[in-house]
Design an enzyme around this catalytic site. Structure first.
Site, PDB file in Angstrom:
ATOM      1  N   CYS A 129      21.600  61.888  25.425  1.00 51.09           N
ATOM      2  CA  CYS A 129      22.401  63.124  25.409  1.00 51.09           C
ATOM      3  C   CYS A 129      23.621  62.974  24.508  1.00 51.09           C
ATOM      4  O   CYS A 129      23.957  63.869  23.746  1.00 51.09           O
ATOM      5  CB  CYS A 129      22.937  63.472  26.798  1.00 51.09           C
ATOM      6  SG  CYS A 129      21.795  63.252  28.145  1.00 51.09           S
ATOM      7  N   ASP A 130      24.310  61.853  24.621  1.00 54.20           N
ATOM      8  CA  ASP A 130      25.654  61.759  24.048  1.00 54.20           C
ATOM      9  C   ASP A 130      25.784  60.785  22.872  1.00 54.20           C
ATOM     10  O   ASP A 130      26.840  60.716  22.247  1.00 54.20           O
ATOM     11  CB  ASP A 130      26.654  61.333  25.144  1.00 54.20           C
ATOM     12  CG  ASP A 130      26.718  62.362  26.259  1.00 54.20           C
ATOM     13  OD1 ASP A 130      26.471  63.544  25.963  1.00 54.20           O
ATOM     14  OD2 ASP A 130      26.995  61.996  27.409  1.00 54.20           O
ATOM     15  N   CYS A 136      24.087  58.770  29.751  1.00 54.77           N
ATOM     16  CA  CYS A 136      22.889  59.233  29.045  1.00 54.77           C
ATOM     17  C   CYS A 136      23.063  59.093  27.536  1.00 54.77           C
ATOM     18  O   CYS A 136      23.698  59.936  26.893  1.00 54.77           O
ATOM     19  CB  CYS A 136      22.599  60.689  29.414  1.00 54.77           C
ATOM     20  SG  CYS A 136      21.186  61.370  28.549  1.00 54.77           S
TER      21      CYS A 136
END
Ligand code: NDP
Length: 321
Positions: A142-143, A139
Site C-alpha cells: 500500500c505505502d 502494508c
C-alpha cells in the site's frame, strides 16, 4: 444471557471493508435485502492507510478513507441496510444462523457473509501510534511507493517480511530488516532472494526500542543482543518503518463452528467463499493469508454474495421482497 430482541434477515454481512461492502452491493442488487454490521473499524484496514494507488478505476489514486466511503455509498444506493454494531457471538448449529450483536440483539439469518478482515500485529510501542500515517505502516504494497529512493526498515523475519523487504528494495534506496532472532523464519527461497538483494541489510538479533523524528519518522533506536554481555544500542536513519510480524484474522467468534487453519484464517472450499457450514461464506482477509489486497477482498465479497444468492434459491428462500 437474556437477549432483548430478535430479527430475521435473509443475508447478514459482518464487516465493512472492501469484501463486506462489495458483498452488500451484489446482495442488495439481487434483492436479498442485506443487513451489514460495520464492526469495530468501519471501512476496515484501508481507512488507516494513506493513498490507494493500485485499485483499478482510480487513475489519480484515492485515500483509503474516501474509497471506503464510495464503497459504502454504492451499497446504500441499492438499499443495503448498513448499521453500526459489532457481532459478539454466533450459533451456527441450526439452518437459521444466529449472530448476536453487542451481546443484546439476535439476528437470525438464512445466509451469513463473514468479512471481518484481519488485524496487523504491531510491536506495541507508543511511537507506532504517534507516527501512524507518518512513516509507520503495516502494508508495504500500500505505502511502499511513497518511499522511493528513501531508507526504510521492515520488522519481522517471516515470509511476509521478506516479501515486503523485496518489494521495498525495488523502490527504496536501502531496506533494513529488523529480525529478533539470529535467523529468518521465512522459506529458503525467500531467504535466498533477500540474501541476493544488495540493498537489503538484515539486522539479526535486533529489537526495536523506539522511533524518532520531528516531522514523521527519521530514525529507529534498536537494541542488539538484548540481555547479553555485548548488548549494544544501535540507531538507524530511516524514513519508513514497516511492520511485518503477522496478522491476526478476526475469526474468534466463529471458532466453535467454522474450520480454520492453525492461525485462525477461515478455511473455504478452494476457489469459493464456502465454509464448512452451509449458508455461511467467508470473504476477504479473514479467509486469505496470502493476497490480502483490497481488490482480491472485493472480488471475494462479490463471490460470497453470488454464492449466498444461489444458496437461497437452492433452499427455496425467495428474494423478491
Ligand atoms: P510469520 O508468523 O511466519 O512470521 C512472523 C515474523 O515476525 C517472525 O519472524 C517472528 O519472529 C516475527 N515477530 C513476531 N512477533 C514479533 C515481535 N513482537 N517482535 C519482533 N519480531 C516479531 O508471519 P508471516 O506474516 O510472515 O506469514 C504468515 C503465513 O503466511 C506463513 O505461513 C507464511 O509462510 C505465509 N506467507 C507466505 C508467503 C509466500 O509464500 N509468498 C508470503 C507471505 C506469507 P520469530 O521468527 O522470532 O518468531
Amino acid at each position: 444471557m437474556e437477549h432483548k430482541s430478535t430479527e430475521k434477515v435473509r443475508c447478514l454481512i459482518i464487516g465493512s471493508g472492501p469484501a463486506g461492502y462489495t458483498a452488500a452491493i451484489y446482495a442488495a442488487r439481487a434483492n436479498m435485502n442485506p443487513v451489514l454490521y460495520e464492526g469495530i473499524q468501519p471501512g476496515g484496514q484501508l481507512t488507516t492507510t494513506t493513498d490507494i494507488e493500485n485499485f483499478p478505476g482510480y487513475p489519480e489514486g484515492i485515500s483509503g478513507f474516501d474509497m471506503m466511503e464510495d464503497f459504502k455509498k454504492q451499497a446504500l444506493r441499492f438499499g443495503a441496510d448498513i448499521r453500526i454494531g459489532i457481532a459478539t457471538s454466533t450459533d451456527f448449529s441450526d439452518t437459521l444462523l444466529k449472530v448476536v450483536i453487542e451481546d443484546e440483539k439476535v439476528i437470525e439469518a438464512d445466509t451469513v457473509i463473514i468479512a471481518t478482515g484481519a488485524t496487523a500485529k504491531y510491536l506495541g510501542l507508543p511511537d507506532e501510534a504517534q507516527y501512524a500515517g507518518m512513516g509507520v505502516s503495516a502494508c508495504a504494497t500500500c505505502d511502499g511507493f511513497f518511499y522511493r529512493k528513501k531508507k526504510v526498515a521492515v520488522v519481522g523475519g517471516g515470509d511476509t517480511a521478506c516479501e515486503e523487504a523485496l518489494y521495498l528494495a525495488s523502490l527504496a534506496e536501502k531496506v533494513y530488516m529488523i529480525v529478533r532472532k539470529d535467523h529468518l523464519r521465512a522459506s529458503n527461497i525467500m531467504q535466498q532472494r533477500v540474501a541476493e538483494t544488495p540493498n537489503i541489510e538484515v539486522l539479526f538479533e535486533h529489537n526495536t526500542l523506539g522511533l524518532f523524528g520531528e516531522h514523521g519518522v527519521e530514525g529507529a533506536r534498536l537494541v542488539k543482543r538484548k540481555g547479553e554481555p555485548d548488548e549494544e544500542i544501535v540507531e538507524i536513519e530511516i524514513d519508513g518503518f514497516f511492520l511485518a510480524i503477522g496478522h491476526t484474522p478476526n475469526s474468534k467468534i466463529f471458532a466453535d463452528w467454522l474450520e480454520t487453519d492453525e492461525t485462525g484464517y477461515i478455511n473455504t472450499v478452494p476457489g469459493t467463499p464456502r465454509t464448512n457450514v452451509p449458508g455461511v461464506f467467508a470473504a476477504g482477509d479473514v479467509a486469505d493469508p496470502v493476497y490480502r489486497q483490497a481488490i482480491t477482498a472485493a472480488a471475494s465479497g462479490c463471490k460470497a454474495a453470488i454464492e449466498a444468492e444461489r444458496y437461497l434459491l437452492e433452499n427455496g428462500i425467495r428474494c423478491n421482497g
